[in-house]
Enzyme design. Sequence first.
Site, PDB file in Angstrom:
ATOM      1  CG  ASP A  11      -1.688   1.234   1.423  1.00  0.00           C
ATOM      2  OD1 ASP A  11      -2.810   0.779   0.614  1.00  0.00           O
ATOM      3  OD2 ASP A  11      -2.052   2.386   1.552  1.00  0.00           O
TER       4      ASP A  11
ATOM      5  CE1 TYR B 110       0.617   7.895   2.520  1.00  0.00           C
ATOM      6  CE2 TYR B 110       1.500   5.634   1.358  1.00  0.00           C
ATOM      7  CZ  TYR B 110       0.548   6.645   2.522  1.00  0.00           C
ATOM      8  OH  TYR B 110      -0.812   5.947   3.195  1.00  0.00           O
TER       9      TYR B 110
ATOM     10  CE  LYS C 240      -3.423   4.594   0.564  1.00  0.00           C
ATOM     11  NZ  LYS C 240      -2.348   3.717   0.647  1.00  0.00           N
TER      12      LYS C 240
ATOM     13  CG  HIS D  88      -4.052   9.734  -0.006  1.00  0.00           C
ATOM     14  ND1 HIS D  88      -3.039  10.242   0.178  1.00  0.00           N
ATOM     15  CD2 HIS D  88      -4.226   8.826   1.832  1.00  0.00           C
ATOM     16  CE1 HIS D  88      -2.152   9.324   0.728  1.00  0.00           C
ATOM     17  NE2 HIS D  88      -3.355   8.785   2.128  1.00  0.00           N
TER      18      HIS D  88
END
Length: 274
Positions: free
Chosen positions: A46, A51, A76, A109
């Site tokens: 994930d 990120y 996301k 997200h």
Amino acid sequence: MAQVPTITLNDGRSIPQFGIGVWQVSTDDIVPTVSKALEVGYRHIDTAQGYQNEEGVGEAIAASGIARDELWVTTKLANGKHERSDAVAELKTSLAKLRLDYVDLYLIHWPTPNSGDYVETWRGMQDCLEQGLAKSIGVSNFQPDHLDKIISETGTTPAVNQIEVHPTFANQAAVDGSLKHGVRVEAWSPLGLGSDLKSPEIGEIAARVGKTPAQVILRWHLQKGYIVFPKSVTPARIEENFQVFDFELTADDLAAIDALDEGNRTGPNPDTFG
């Protein structure tokens, strides 16, 4: 190697119920972290555009030699990219970084309800699905009213809603608001950023079953039916987190952990964030 259970989503696809999360995993750590997880037996990763480590995830996947159809990869959509046309364009960028032709799951997200039209964003996710860039689509951090709105206005129900859930933050309204539509719950911050590990009640259960507090909490998530992906960059902890398929909590254990809920949200409130 442990057999990870799967959950059937409302689109008919089967998702591994347990995976590795890579939030806040640095550029230096991302390749060894994902490589270790894949070596241990994790097959669900994930990540997210936000990120900033999709390249490392892709590098580790490519080096692993594991067949693509044995992996489940989620990413996301970034919060600042909520125009309908952004969804496809941004996913193509993510796919290049991940070195993949498609992702298994693509999520909005955050709904960012005060700064954009998440219904149009959701239409963009549908475009990704129709173009084969994502096999399943879903949302993250959506409150019940957010979910109700996108479903009623588009006729398409998300496969999952990834929300903050852990023993001291049951987030029951969001859980119930998802399940009523057949949307499966993915739990982020499953250990409450570590704070829930200090619970005496969880410590007592852990001592009795011969497991760590983290393993007990992760087992609680699994038995609640949540999809969960703890994050760690420590090789021993990555292995330890995966050792949760050889024991079960009793109904009394589950009830005792359920009773720890005290509304301890560790992340932003989706009604105001963004």
